[in-house]
Design a protein around this motif. Structure first.
Motif, PDB file in Angstrom:
ATOM      1  N   LEU B  34       0.826  -1.213   0.000  1.00  0.00           N
ATOM      2  CA  LEU B  34       0.000   0.000   0.000  1.00  0.00           C
ATOM      3  C   LEU B  34       0.858   1.260   0.000  1.00  0.00           C
ATOM      4  O   LEU B  34       0.531   2.248  -0.661  1.00  0.00           O
ATOM      5  CB  LEU B  34      -0.893   0.037   1.249  1.00  0.00           C
ATOM      6  CG  LEU B  34      -2.238  -0.676   1.179  1.00  0.00           C
ATOM      7  CD1 LEU B  34      -2.913  -0.599   2.543  1.00  0.00           C
ATOM      8  CD2 LEU B  34      -3.117  -0.018   0.114  1.00  0.00           C
ATOM      9  N   ALA B  35       1.941   1.235   0.762  1.00  0.00           N
ATOM     10  CA  ALA B  35       2.788   2.422   0.907  1.00  0.00           C
ATOM     11  C   ALA B  35       3.810   2.547  -0.223  1.00  0.00           C
ATOM     12  O   ALA B  35       4.349   3.624  -0.458  1.00  0.00           O
ATOM     13  CB  ALA B  35       3.510   2.390   2.253  1.00  0.00           C
ATOM     14  N   GLY B  36       4.088   1.436  -0.907  1.00  0.00           N
ATOM     15  CA  GLY B  36       5.163   1.456  -1.899  1.00  0.00           C
ATOM     16  C   GLY B  36       6.513   1.654  -1.234  1.00  0.00           C
ATOM     17  O   GLY B  36       7.445   2.191  -1.822  1.00  0.00           O
ATOM     18  N   ALA B  37       6.610   1.220   0.014  1.00  0.00           N
ATOM     19  CA  ALA B  37       7.844   1.403   0.796  1.00  0.00           C
ATOM     20  C   ALA B  37       8.007   0.216   1.727  1.00  0.00           C
ATOM     21  O   ALA B  37       7.108  -0.615   1.859  1.00  0.00           O
ATOM     22  CB  ALA B  37       7.769   2.705   1.594  1.00  0.00           C
ATOM     23  N   SER B  38       9.180   0.123   2.352  1.00  0.00           N
ATOM     24  CA  SER B  38       9.456  -0.963   3.282  1.00  0.00           C
ATOM     25  C   SER B  38       9.277  -0.414   4.701  1.00  0.00           C
ATOM     26  O   SER B  38      10.089   0.374   5.180  1.00  0.00           O
ATOM     27  CB  SER B  38      10.884  -1.437   3.016  1.00  0.00           C
ATOM     28  OG  SER B  38      11.300  -2.291   4.035  1.00  0.00           O
ATOM     29  N   LEU B  39       8.191  -0.816   5.361  1.00  0.00           N
ATOM     30  CA  LEU B  39       7.823  -0.232   6.655  1.00  0.00           C
ATOM     31  C   LEU B  39       8.272  -1.119   7.818  1.00  0.00           C
ATOM     32  O   LEU B  39       8.105  -2.338   7.784  1.00  0.00           O
ATOM     33  CB  LEU B  39       6.307  -0.032   6.731  1.00  0.00           C
ATOM     34  CG  LEU B  39       5.663   0.736   5.572  1.00  0.00           C
ATOM     35  CD1 LEU B  39       4.153   0.884   5.794  1.00  0.00           C
ATOM     36  CD2 LEU B  39       6.314   2.098   5.391  1.00  0.00           C
ATOM     37  N   HIS B  40       8.827  -0.505   8.838  1.00  0.00           N
ATOM     38  CA  HIS B  40       9.316  -1.215  10.020  1.00  0.00           C
ATOM     39  C   HIS B  40       8.671  -0.579  11.248  1.00  0.00           C
ATOM     40  O   HIS B  40       9.001   0.539  11.612  1.00  0.00           O
ATOM     41  CB  HIS B  40      10.844  -1.141  10.080  1.00  0.00           C
ATOM     42  CG  HIS B  40      11.469  -1.713   8.838  1.00  0.00           C
ATOM     43  ND1 HIS B  40      11.832  -3.027   8.716  1.00  0.00           N
ATOM     44  CD2 HIS B  40      11.717  -1.146   7.631  1.00  0.00           C
ATOM     45  CE1 HIS B  40      12.311  -3.252   7.498  1.00  0.00           C
ATOM     46  NE2 HIS B  40      12.247  -2.132   6.816  1.00  0.00           N
TER      47      HIS B  40
END
Lengths: 314, 314
Positions: B34-40
């Motif tokens: 959904l974010a188009g990113a790698s979320l931590h």
């Protein structure tokens, strides 16, 4: 495949390793104090599709030979198993057909379709469902993957307890029981990995045919489920009963009020959003304090697919 | 203690280590997509008392000298900081006094009392609250531990980002901002541990004085909060503003509807029960996709103390 054994659980663990999560084991000081025991929660609500069911479905799909895989799989669960089989089949590029009765929850069907499965609608009766499944098996050559009597599904479900026992020695493991896939798989894992660990299956009072079956030594199937635990309304399978009986599993029955109270504890104390069918195991431990006092107890949090819209007022 | 720095964050980490949890870092394929990113996600809702606030309160309590510890601590927060200070003080055997306004939520007060703190009720005005605090400081010699301007609290809050950066290199960290304790502590941690990581503070549109303050370079305090994020209604502190400004933090403003949608994603996809004040950070990332696309982004899930009774219909 004949009756599954510990070797099949080991084989399942190797087979699903590239696809399934090794879920974490969670603890809570507050809940330990309430139970008077050391509780180790296997977080299967954090498994893919939000339930342990992915393990069994994944094992069944990846155990197909090339020819079977080309023809696809079929099942008749519109719950977590349907979603699990759809996602597992998608991972292998295999067609998945799910027979769903009129009136099934639209949100659950949308999830199954989102994983790429084809839905086949039928009337609400068991006869209609079985006829539709048989027709699909015949016309497509698709293989039926039953939600809890399939031996590969049972072996796959056993991998949760296998992982749990690998990180934590336990005096007892408590799992929810509906059809008995998780319970019988756990029995196999315990028999091979930690024979002195006791197995308890926790069951809602409104669908307590496993307790009745184990009590009289003969599978009871004549009951009408009445419980909020929607994942535990299924009827104990014949193979599941035999495996639980042979292992000497004990059943603990709890009412829905105790299950809801336990769910609320898991939500507020552990901040984990589990479904009622998961909470029945903690409810059983709290209701039978004397059986677990001072022990190391594993509890499998089976799933987290709560219908938020039904629960949240906002 | 003068303005806190990176060394104070390191000292805080050592000081709270025997008492606070090293919380896990969670990920979600669905939210990454959904974010188009790698979320931590740093899971501070799994911290003791269910919020990052325990870090700062714990650091403040264990930094007291023996004499101060004998006289006790006082604060005027009836939210997470009050509970955190009460539990930290209990851990050291120090008296804790919490000034609470008439009309505070009974459930929160019960939690603070359960941790052994003494409640002191006062009228709802800020003047009454400050007078009561001053009286307790004077009569008991108790030390005031402000929820977000106390330098030791700021240093303690910085330990969450320190832990996060130790396990995961990040291009950006996004934290919720209310009074600014977590934001300014995170700024200190980034400055020392990973200077090229960008810092964003996420703020509800109905209490966006931090965004206004950073935009005009001068602390804005004239606003009336109107947001469901009850943990973020406080006014940005002077020291917190200076630390955020000096660090070059950027503010991202999101409306409550976006925050509720993000909270629902965290509940249903990650199965983590976080409070709205936690979800504002994910909402900011999703609303400013272009700023984070393709990056490794840390998000601090600040707390999980939701009032289930207010949310659940059953």
């Amino acid at each position: 495949m004949t009756d599954p054994g510990f070797d099949d659980v080991l084989a399942a663990a190797a087979r699903i390793a590239p696809h399934a999560h090794v879920t974490p084991v969670l603890t809570s000081r507050t809940l330990d104090a309430l139970a008077g025991a050391s509780l180790h929660f296997k977080a299967e609500h954090l498994q893919r599709i939000g339930a342990f069911k992915f393990r069994g479905a994944c094992n069944a799909v990846w155990a197909l030979d090339e020819d079977e895989a080309r023809r696809g799989v079929v099942t008749h669960s519109s719950g977590n198993h349907g979603a699990a089989l759809a996602l597992a089949a998608k991972g292998r590029g295999t067609a998945c057909h799910v027979v769903v009765p009129e009136g099934a929850v639209p949100g659950k069907l949308a999830a199954i379709e989102a994983y790429g499965a084809t839905l086949h609608r039928c009337a609400r009766t068991i006869a209609a469902r079985e006829a539709m499944c048989a027709a699909l098996q015949q016309s497509l050559g698709a293989r039926l993957v039953h939600p809890y009597t399939d031996p590969r599904v049972i072996a796959g479900q056993g991998t949760a307890a296998l992982e749990l026992l690998a990180v934590q020695p336990l005096d007892a493991i408590v799992v929810p029981v509906g059809g008995g896939g998780l319970g019988s798989g756990t029995a196999l894992a315990i028999a091979g990995a930690s024979p002195r660990t006791k197995l308890y299956v926790a069951e809602p009072a409104g669908a307590a045919e496993t307790a009745a079956s184990l009590a009289c030594g003969k599978r009871v199937t004549d009951f009408t489920p009445d419980t909020i635990c929607d994942g535990l309304r299924g009827t104990l399978g014949a193979i599941n009963f035999e495996l639980l009986k042979a292992h000497g599993a004990k059943a603990l029955v709890v009412d829905d009020a105790a299950t809801l109270a336990a769910m609320r504890l898991i939500w507020t104390r552990m901040k984990q959003l589990v479904e009622p069918s998961s909470a029945v195991a903690l409810a059983a431990v709290l209701a039978h304090r004397e059986a677990f006092e001072g022990q190391r107890v594993g509890i499998i949090l089976s799933g987290g697919n709560v219908d938020i819209n039904a629960l949240v007022a906002a």
